[in-house]
Design an enzyme around this catalytic site. Structure first.
Site, mmCIF file in Angstrom:
data_model
loop_
_atom_site.group_PDB
_atom_site.id
_atom_site.type_symbol
_atom_site.label_atom_id
_atom_site.label_comp_id
_atom_site.label_asym_id
_atom_site.label_seq_id
_atom_site.Cartn_x
_atom_site.Cartn_y
_atom_site.Cartn_z
ATOM 1 N N ARG A 1 0.818 -1.219 0.000
ATOM 2 C CA ARG A 1 0.000 0.000 0.000
ATOM 3 C C ARG A 1 0.847 1.263 0.000
ATOM 4 N NH1 ARG A 1 -5.640 -1.282 3.020
ATOM 5 N NH2 ARG A 1 -5.376 -3.511 3.198
ATOM 6 N N ASP B 1 -2.645 -16.496 -2.229
ATOM 7 C CA ASP B 1 -2.984 -15.902 -3.535
ATOM 8 C C ASP B 1 -1.830 -15.247 -4.295
ATOM 9 O OD1 ASP B 1 -2.875 -13.909 -1.599
ATOM 10 O OD2 ASP B 1 -4.870 -13.109 -1.993
#
Ligand code: NAG
Length: 587
Positions: free
Chosen positions: A224, A352
């Site tokens: 982020r 993932d």
């Protein structure tokens, strides 16, 4: 020093002026005493001198160019000079300081070290940035309006905090790093929102500091904050963001100081002490393998190689560990460097983006690191062999999970897994097997169904699938999994698939979901996560707007609705796990 200089000038000026005036008077008297002939001779002489000067002018301008060139070299250096600790607008002073210091910064990556052996200045690569002109399609304009609505609420009630709580008109702090601002900046820039950009930039310049005595998660802060800063640095060309990124990178780096180099999950940005999460001795596999794009880019942008070296070592280490047909367990121990052998195998939470970053690192490095490509291909084969099943009665293909180190199959798919069709399509664009495209199309259809089968037209966090014909529905949702956090993964995949197939059905699907967000998650001060996608009468608003809604969901919608394939060119940029584009390098 400046003050001293002007004193000196002030003292000398009057006497010089006085002498000049006296001289001028005596020349005039001498001129008046000359005859007309003498004066004509002098006129002719002056004219001859003027002609001579004009004739030799090319020679003069040559040497003038030499004079100009030197400052130009200096200007270039100034342009790429990065001041690490101070205000980057002081770059002029720093430049002089460095010249006086005799510490030569010549090549990108040259650094100047201060007395505490911290990096003080870096010579970065030149970067001029790119321009965006704003929305051109009606659907894009609607997305920009949604962004403005979310931003307005955030600005009013949560400015400088991590997340907006739009219903209670408050805020939520997780790391205390103004996450929503950092995460949103490149979306703002791509949407061409000038005012929002100016206020966000100013906050980052003045108020984003990493001297925080607070534990943060390495992975979350990397994708982020580090990813966000580097992305806006590349798009805008503004050095200030690179300064901040280098400072943050230095503070995160101690995470990697373990025996095998596998990082701890958490670190205190002020004390720079790293440790395992409180609830487990292990790090998540996807977390330690989803920081490489950012750390590599930090090194490539700054010229300081230590960030890339630390992160790339983790990938290489994991490459050498034994796997089940390319599939990895979701936990790894930072001290031993080994997988926890009985942990789950999934393409959902904690697994993932291991697969995503194999492919994207390979793309980022100009397709030059073969083991990344090979592990990716092997991993996708493993997915096809062990994790994909079809539902009854309609035969939707989905990716499930393997429990206890691969013994039991669980017909469950996180919404997070819906990133996979997009990554598969991206891979095919870069030469991966064509069969991956078929897999991508089928999985995308299943993901679409997880939305379309809910009365709100919004997908739950987790969907279960019917594989044995125990009832007549293909999929079902458990009460605890019925929430929707405004997640982006499906929209992300739609964007890649639309880019690569030009099938407008994908745009239409995105529009349907955007309208569902508008209908069920939009509130007076922004957008909110909801607790139940199965009940249109009461979606149970959760009073939180995650930063990824602005960073990812709205960005991907905006890109999806564009008909300009170069708006964000997938041949030039590789997009990180938080939707932050980073440049593709040639090696
Ligand atoms: C576009 O995608 C949809 C959904 O996968 C599919 O049904 C349709 O056949 C595709 N259209 C074309 C022209 O390929």
């Amino acid at each position: 020093m400046t003050a001293l200089k002007s004193d000196h000038v002030a003292l000398n000026l009057p006497s010089e002026v006085y002498a000049e005036t006296k001289k001028a008077k005596s020349y005039w008297r001498w001129w008046n005493q000359l005859s007309r002939f003498q004066r004509s001779l002098i006129y002719m002489f002056v004219v001859a001198v003027l002609f001579t000067i004009l004739y030799f002018l090319p020679g003069n301008s040559d040497s003038a160019i030499v004079d100009v060139e030197k400052p130009e070299v200096n200007t270039l250096k100034k342009d790429v000079l990065v001041n690490i600790r101070n205000d980057p607008r002081d770059v002029e002073n720093d430049f002089n300081e460095i010249e006086n210091d005799n510490q030569v910064l010549e090549e990108p990556g040259d650094v100047q070290i201060d007395d505490n052996s911290n990096i003080k200045h870096v010579l970065a690569r030149p970067n001029t940035g790119v321009q965006f002109t704003g929305p051109t399609e009606e659907r894009q304009k609607a997305v920009v309006e949604a962004f403005k609505h979310a931003w307005k609420g955030y600005k009013q009630f949560a400015w400088g905090h991590d997340h907006l709580k739009p219903i209670s008109e408050g805020y939520h702090d997780w790391f205390g790093l103004g996450l929503t601002i950092v995460d949103s900046l490149d979306t703002i820039y791509i949407m061409g929102l000038k005012n929002e950009y100016a206020e966000a930039r100013e906050w980052i310049d003045k108020h984003l500091h990493f001297d925080k005595n607070r534990d943060v998660n390495l992975f979350e802060v990397t994708i982020r904050v580090l990813g966000g800063l580097l992305s806006i640095y590349h798009l805008s060309g503004d050095r200030m963001y690179l300064n901040k990124a280098i400072d943050l990178g230095d503070r995160l780096l101690p995470c990697f100081e373990t025996e095998m180099g596998v990082p701890f999950s958490d670190i205190n940005l002020f004390t720079r002490k790293a440790h395992a999460p409180k609830w487990s001795p292990d790090s998540s596999t996807s977390e330690v393998t989803t920081i490489q794009l950012e750390f590599r880019d930090l090194s490539r942008s700054s010229g300081i190689s230590k960030y890339e070296n630390a992160a790339a070592k983790v990938s290489m280490h994991i490459h050498k560990l034994e796997k089940k047909d390319g599939l990895v367990p979701i936990f790894i121990n930072a001290n031993s460097g080994q997988f926890r052998s009985y942990s789950t195998i999934t393409l959902g939470a904690r697994g993932d983006s291991y697969y995503e970053y194999l492919l994207k690192q390979w793309i980022q490095t100009g397709k030059t690191i073969d083991y990344l490509r090979d592990d990716y291909i092997e991993g996708i084969s493993g997915v096809e062999k062990h994790l994909t099943h079809r539902t009854v009665p309609n035969g939707f293909l989905f990716v499930g999970e393997l429990l206890v180190g691969g013994k039991d199959f669980k017909p469950k798919m996180d919404h997070l897994t819906c990133y996979l069709p997009g990554t598969l399509a991206l891979g095919v664009h870069y030469g991966m097997p064509e069969s991956h495209m078929k897999l991508a199309e089928e999985l995308l259809t299943t993901c679409y169904q997880t939305y379309a089968q809910q009365p709100t037209f919004l997908a739950p966090e987790i969907t279960y699938f019917n594989i044995q014909g125990e009832n007549s529905n293909d999929m079902y949702v458990k009460t605890n999994d019925a929430h929707n956090l405004l997640r982006p993964e499906f929209i992300e995949s739609l964007w890649y698939m639309y880019q690569l197939t030009k099938n407008t059905t994908y745009q239409d699907w995105g529009w349907q979901i955007f309208q569902a967000f508008e209908k069920y998650t939009k509130v007076i001060n922004g957008y909110t996560s909801i607790g139940n996608v199965r009940n249109t009468a009461n979606v149970r608003p959760k009073d939180l707007m995650e930063s990824f809604f602005l960073s990812e969901t709205l960005k991907y919608l905006y890109l999806l609705f564009s008909d300009n394939p170069k708006l964000l060119d997938i041949d030039k940029y590789v997009v990180n796990s938080e939707a932050h584009p980073l440049p593709i390098y040639s090696s």
